[in-house]
Motif scaffolding. Structure first.
Motif, PDB file in Angstrom:
ATOM      1  N   LEU A 253       0.836  -1.202   0.000  1.00 18.67           N
ATOM      2  CA  LEU A 253       0.000   0.000   0.000  1.00 18.67           C
ATOM      3  C   LEU A 253       0.867   1.247   0.000  1.00 18.67           C
ATOM      4  N   ASN A 254       0.638   2.102  -0.993  1.00 17.96           N
ATOM      5  CA  ASN A 254       1.309   3.402  -1.065  1.00 17.96           C
ATOM      6  C   ASN A 254       0.246   4.490  -0.965  1.00 17.96           C
ATOM      7  N   SER A 255      -0.145   4.806   0.257  1.00 20.23           N
ATOM      8  CA  SER A 255      -1.209   5.787   0.489  1.00 20.23           C
ATOM      9  C   SER A 255      -0.984   6.490   1.819  1.00 20.23           C
ATOM     10  N   LYS A 256      -1.318   7.761   1.860  1.00 25.32           N
ATOM     11  CA  LYS A 256      -1.196   8.529   3.099  1.00 25.32           C
ATOM     12  C   LYS A 256      -2.389   8.295   4.013  1.00 25.32           C
ATOM     13  N   ASP A 257      -3.520   7.972   3.427  1.00 22.79           N
ATOM     14  CA  ASP A 257      -4.745   7.771   4.210  1.00 22.79           C
ATOM     15  C   ASP A 257      -4.827   6.322   4.691  1.00 22.79           C
ATOM     16  N   THR A 258      -4.506   6.130   5.963  1.00 25.05           N
ATOM     17  CA  THR A 258      -4.575   4.775   6.541  1.00 25.05           C
ATOM     18  C   THR A 258      -5.508   4.728   7.750  1.00 25.05           C
ATOM     19  N   THR A 281     -13.304   2.845  -3.009  1.00 20.90           N
ATOM     20  CA  THR A 281     -13.538   3.384  -1.675  1.00 20.90           C
ATOM     21  C   THR A 281     -12.418   4.325  -1.236  1.00 20.90           C
ATOM     22  N   TYR A 282     -11.179   3.967  -1.520  1.00 19.10           N
ATOM     23  CA  TYR A 282     -10.034   4.742  -1.026  1.00 19.10           C
ATOM     24  C   TYR A 282      -9.341   5.564  -2.121  1.00 19.10           C
ATOM     25  N   HIS A 283      -9.932   5.622  -3.313  1.00 19.70           N
ATOM     26  CA  HIS A 283      -9.362   6.381  -4.426  1.00 19.70           C
ATOM     27  C   HIS A 283      -7.937   5.911  -4.734  1.00 19.70           C
ATOM     28  N   LEU A 284      -7.826   4.618  -4.936  1.00 19.64           N
ATOM     29  CA  LEU A 284      -6.532   4.008  -5.228  1.00 19.64           C
ATOM     30  C   LEU A 284      -6.555   3.339  -6.591  1.00 19.64           C
ATOM     31  N   GLU A 285      -5.371   3.005  -7.066  1.00 18.97           N
ATOM     32  CA  GLU A 285      -5.241   2.260  -8.322  1.00 18.97           C
ATOM     33  C   GLU A 285      -4.480   0.968  -8.029  1.00 18.97           C
ATOM     34  N   ALA A 286      -5.082  -0.168  -8.384  1.00 18.21           N
ATOM     35  CA  ALA A 286      -4.469  -1.480  -8.120  1.00 18.21           C
ATOM     36  C   ALA A 286      -3.666  -1.942  -9.326  1.00 18.21           C
TER      37      ALA A 286
END
Length: 299
Positions: A253-258, A281-286
């Motif tokens: 996971l590379n995200s600031k929102d945890t 949900t978390y505005h991420l790209e897999a």
């Protein structure tokens, strides 16, 4: 021979005066004299020829007991067999029994009283069969669903808390610092730290970082047994940990929102859909970088 004859005659005091003088002048005389002096006090019982003959005849009449070779072999095999049975008995009853469910798997088994246990992915249970009906106690790491047969007190021990019942259906999950218990039938008693809670049908309790959350459930058994993972106010790290267990994959996971909490369901048999729900949900790209590795980056 001549020397032995001379020595024998000397011991019997049969030497002539000249022979005695020559013998006493010999270099070995002093040694022979010492031997004679040391043995002079020894006494020998009278030899009873009749008694010895009678003893020999009696020994001849006794038939020696001979154990056939095949009997010795059978006795040895029997001893090994008895020893093996003893070791097997100890291993089966006194040594803890362990059931595990690896990542991406699910394990169902019966306890000695026919209570049913379903282990979720990445979980383990250990218990002892010996005296089980009087001491129904087991240790759980991870998550499991229990359908307990009626009987004495049934205890599930985890590193976070304890659940005790008599006969009921319930689910226990102990992952890291989160402890969840759901009662589907009957009553369960939950011990967490210094707190004790009684749950009845449809009630659930969660402990995380010292905080307590009570909820109600409408399902009749855990969602994960219907191939869905149900989350209730869980952060993304806990969510991804469970996805990794269910699909036996690695997620980066590379995200600031945890810290944002997730409430909802994810499928356990469709990875593509599960990744889409998390991404939306978390505005991420897999990104699938290998067969068993997924990377989530911020959009």
């Amino acid at each position: 021979m001549k020397k032995n004859d001379l020595l024998a005659r000397w011991l019997n005091d049969d030497l002539l005066e000249k022979e005695l003088a020559e013998f006493e002048a010999s270099p070995d005389f002093e040694k022979y004299q010492k031997i004679k002096n040391y043995t002079a006090h020894l006494e020998v019982d009278d030899f009873d020829e009749n008694a010895m003959l009678s003893n020999i005849l009696q020994q001849k009449k006794r038939t020696p007991r001979v154990v056939p070779l095949y009997k010795k072999w059978m006795l040895r095999v029997a001893a090994i067999f008895v020893l093996a049975l003893g070791v097997t008995f100890v291993m089966k009853n006194f040594v803890p029994e362990t059931q595990t469910s690896n990542f991406g798997e699910r394990t169902t088994f019966l306890l000695p009283d026919n209570s049913e246990v379903v282990l979720n992915s990445g979980s383990e249970i250990s218990y002892k069969k010996w005296n089980w009906d009087n001491n129904r106690h087991l240790e759980l790491e991870g998550e499991a669903y229990f359908r307990v047969s009626k009987g004495r007190r049934f205890v599930v021990q985890t590193n976070l808390g304890e659940v005790a019942v008599l006969g009921t259906q319930f689910n226990v999950r102990a992952r890291k610092n989160r402890f969840d218990v759901i009662c589907y039938e009957g009553r369960v008693k939950v011990n967490y730290a210094s707190r004790q809670i009684i749950l009845t049908h449809g009630q659930s309790v969660t402990f995380e970082n010292g905080k307590q959350f009570n909820t109600r459930v409408k399902s009749v058994r855990p969602e994960w047994m219907n191939n869905q993972i149900c989350f209730n106010k869980e952060n993304i790290k806990s969510l991804l940990d469970e996805v990794q267990r269910q699909y036996n994959i690695t997620i980066e996971l590379n995200s600031k929102d945890t810290t944002s909490l997730f409430t909802g369901k994810l499928p356990t048999k469709n990875l593509k859909v599960a990744l889409q729900i998390i991404s939306t949900t978390y505005h991420l790209e897999a990104k699938k970088v290998s067969e068993n590795k997924i990377i989530f980056d911020e959009k």
